[in-house]
Design an enzyme around this catalytic site. Structure first.
Site, PDB file in Angstrom:
ATOM      1  N   ASN A  14     -11.042  -2.294  -5.237  1.00 40.13           N
ATOM      2  CA  ASN A  14     -10.253  -1.434  -6.124  1.00 40.13           C
ATOM      3  C   ASN A  14     -10.907  -1.242  -7.504  1.00 40.13           C
ATOM      4  O   ASN A  14     -10.546  -0.328  -8.249  1.00 40.13           O
ATOM      5  CB  ASN A  14      -8.823  -1.970  -6.303  1.00 40.13           C
ATOM      6  CG  ASN A  14      -7.956  -1.838  -5.064  1.00 40.13           C
ATOM      7  OD1 ASN A  14      -7.019  -2.610  -4.858  1.00 40.13           O
ATOM      8  ND2 ASN A  14      -8.244  -0.852  -4.217  1.00 40.13           N
ATOM      9  N   SER A  54      -7.676  -5.304  -5.079  1.00 41.65           N
ATOM     10  CA  SER A  54      -8.790  -5.858  -4.302  1.00 41.65           C
ATOM     11  C   SER A  54     -10.101  -5.738  -5.079  1.00 41.65           C
ATOM     12  O   SER A  54     -10.186  -4.998  -6.059  1.00 41.65           O
ATOM     13  CB  SER A  54      -8.912  -5.097  -2.975  1.00 41.65           C
ATOM     14  OG  SER A  54      -9.403  -3.792  -3.202  1.00 41.65           O
ATOM     15  N   ASP A  85       0.831  -1.209   0.000  1.00 40.67           N
ATOM     16  CA  ASP A  85       0.000   0.000   0.000  1.00 40.67           C
ATOM     17  C   ASP A  85       0.864   1.257   0.000  1.00 40.67           C
ATOM     18  O   ASP A  85       1.987   1.247   0.507  1.00 40.67           O
ATOM     19  CB  ASP A  85      -0.919  -0.022   1.234  1.00 40.67           C
ATOM     20  CG  ASP A  85      -2.092   0.937   1.085  1.00 40.67           C
ATOM     21  OD1 ASP A  85      -2.350   1.418  -0.033  1.00 40.67           O
ATOM     22  OD2 ASP A  85      -2.767   1.201   2.107  1.00 40.67           O
TER      23      ASP A  85
HETATM   24  C1  IPE Z   1      -5.505  -2.614  -0.074  1.00 43.13           C
HETATM   25  O1  IPE Z   1      -5.128  -1.305  -0.306  1.00 43.13           O
HETATM   26  C2  IPE Z   1      -5.558  -3.372  -1.363  1.00 43.13           C
HETATM   27  C3  IPE Z   1      -4.276  -3.565  -2.030  1.00 43.13           C
HETATM   28  C4  IPE Z   1      -3.108  -3.245  -1.574  1.00 43.13           C
HETATM   29  C5  IPE Z   1      -4.355  -4.210  -3.310  1.00 43.13           C
HETATM   30  P1  IPE Z   1      -6.214  -0.136  -0.456  1.00 43.13           P
HETATM   31  O2  IPE Z   1      -5.458   1.117  -0.575  1.00 43.13           O
HETATM   32  O3  IPE Z   1      -7.143  -0.466  -1.560  1.00 43.13           O
HETATM   33  O4  IPE Z   1      -6.999  -0.260   0.923  1.00 43.13           O
HETATM   34  P2  IPE Z   1      -7.759   0.823   1.782  1.00 43.13           P
HETATM   35  O5  IPE Z   1      -8.754   1.466   0.870  1.00 43.13           O
HETATM   36  O6  IPE Z   1      -6.741   1.784   2.283  1.00 43.13           O
HETATM   37  O7  IPE Z   1      -8.378   0.045   2.894  1.00 43.13           O
HETATM   38  C1  IPE Z   2      -1.528   0.203  -3.342  1.00 44.36           C
HETATM   39  O1  IPE Z   2      -1.299   1.567  -3.402  1.00 44.36           O
HETATM   40  C2  IPE Z   2      -1.755  -0.430  -4.686  1.00 44.36           C
HETATM   41  C3  IPE Z   2      -3.151  -0.780  -4.978  1.00 44.36           C
HETATM   42  C4  IPE Z   2      -4.122  -0.765  -4.124  1.00 44.36           C
HETATM   43  C5  IPE Z   2      -3.454  -1.166  -6.344  1.00 44.36           C
HETATM   44  P1  IPE Z   2      -2.488   2.604  -3.433  1.00 44.36           P
HETATM   45  O2  IPE Z   2      -2.857   2.849  -4.858  1.00 44.36           O
HETATM   46  O3  IPE Z   2      -3.605   2.173  -2.564  1.00 44.36           O
HETATM   47  O4  IPE Z   2      -1.782   3.883  -2.835  1.00 44.36           O
HETATM   48  P2  IPE Z   2      -2.384   4.911  -1.779  1.00 44.36           P
HETATM   49  O5  IPE Z   2      -2.848   4.098  -0.627  1.00 44.36           O
HETATM   50  O6  IPE Z   2      -3.488   5.626  -2.444  1.00 44.36           O
HETATM   51  O7  IPE Z   2      -1.231   5.792  -1.437  1.00 44.36           O
HETATM   52 MG    MG Z   3      -4.029   2.431  -0.609  1.00 45.99          MG
END
Ligand code: IPE
Ligand code: IPE
Ligand code: MG
Length: 266
Positions: free
Chosen positions: A81, A78, A33
């Site tokens: 996502n 996810s 993340d």
């Molecule tokens: C969790 O990260 C899913 C992945 C790393 C693929 P998110 O950024 O989507 O999760 P939340 O929204 O902070 O819970």
């Molecule tokens: C994790 O990074 C990757 C995925 C969930 C695909 P994020 O895209 O959630 O990055 P932040 O949390 O917005 O910084």
């Molecule tokens: Mg994230």
């Protein structure tokens, strides 16, 4: 308790020497993340963070392979996502396809089996194609298992397991009395993997976000503020050192390290 304080001055080799090879996790799960924030703080588009995060994936795979950690499961996309802006989803899919194509020789060279968990059929056809290619080409590899959770949700996985289990019960594949935790585990997409011993989440968020809900019942959780694109080999080693300082009790009582001293009489 801050186990890793004082380790800043150590070299990677010194960190490596602190790791007990006999007490490594068999399975590490990672919620990667913070890619978006990494990019935003640099004034870059979010996808630049996803790109940069690929090198961190390589570092984690290499560290597991070199140390002999059997299974690595990474949460790449996810179910939730899918609700992100279409452009970002599209770019993530392209990135994934490119990763699969590029990594194949390394997966073969190092005998790494590639697998995915999640509702893969929702992904674009070309991505599904490369996933199936990678899964079949690497199916006999036996050194390590790299699982990518894609279009994955822990609750959805449990729902799918319940439906399959219900069908098998209806068809008399086994009697109702034989349904226990081990059997339910066999209906999950991780049936061939041990439960994760260690789960790492980067970016400072301290939640599970629908990842491996059943499997993480007794997993050690490691949260770090480091953003995923900055989480490299050294950070992975620090997480392992922290893990090795944990006492896993699985609900039982601590074993006394020394025999109890006799209480003096009189
Ligand atoms: C969790 O990260 C899913 C992945 C790393 C693929 P998110 O950024 O989507 O999760 P939340 O929204 O902070 O819970
Ligand atoms: C994790 O990074 C990757 C995925 C969930 C695909 P994020 O895209 O959630 O990055 P932040 O949390 O917005 O910084
Ligand atoms: Mg994230």
């Amino acid at each position: 308790m801050k186990i890793n304080s004082g380790h800043e001055a150590l070299t990677d080799d010194q960190l490596l020497a602190l790791i007990d090879p006999t007490r490594l996790p068999r399975h590490v799960a990672i919620i990667m993340d913070g890619n978006g924030r990494w990019a935003e703080t640099r004034g870059l588009p979010r996808i630049a963070g996803h790109h940069e995060g690929i090198q961190s994936v390589r570092d984690a795979v290499t560290a597991c392979r070199e140390l002999g950690i059997y299974a690595l499961t990474i949460y790449a996309f996810s179910m939730e996502n899918w609700q992100r802006p279409q452009d970002e989803v599209k770019e993530l899919m392209m990135l994934l396809e490119g990763y699969l194509q590029k990594e194949m020789p390394a997966l073969m060279e190092h005998r790494i089996r590639f697998k995915t968990i999640g509702r893969i059929h929702r992904l674009p056809d070309s991505v599904v194609h490369w996933i199936r290619e990678a899964e079949s080409a690497t199916s006999a590899n036996d050194q390590m298992v790299l699982t990518i959770a894609l279009s994955y949700g822990g609750r959805a996985e449990i729902v799918d397991a319940i439906l399959k289990l219900y069908d098998d019960l209806q068809q008399g594949v086994f009697p109702r009395e034989s349904v226990d935790e081990a059997l339910v585990g066999q209906y999950l997409t991780t049936a061939d993997l041990p439960d994760p011993d260690l789960m790492i989440r980067t970016s400072g968020e301290t939640r599970i976000s629908n990842f491996l809900l059943w499997q993480m019942a007794y997993t050690e959780l490691y949260f770090t503020p480091t953003l995923w694109p900055d989480f490299r080999r050294r950070d992975f080693l620090l997480a392992l050192i922290d893990y090795q300082h944990r006492e896993r009790r699985f609900g039982q009582v601590k074993t006394p390290p020394h025999p109890r001293r006799k209480v003096r009489q009189g």
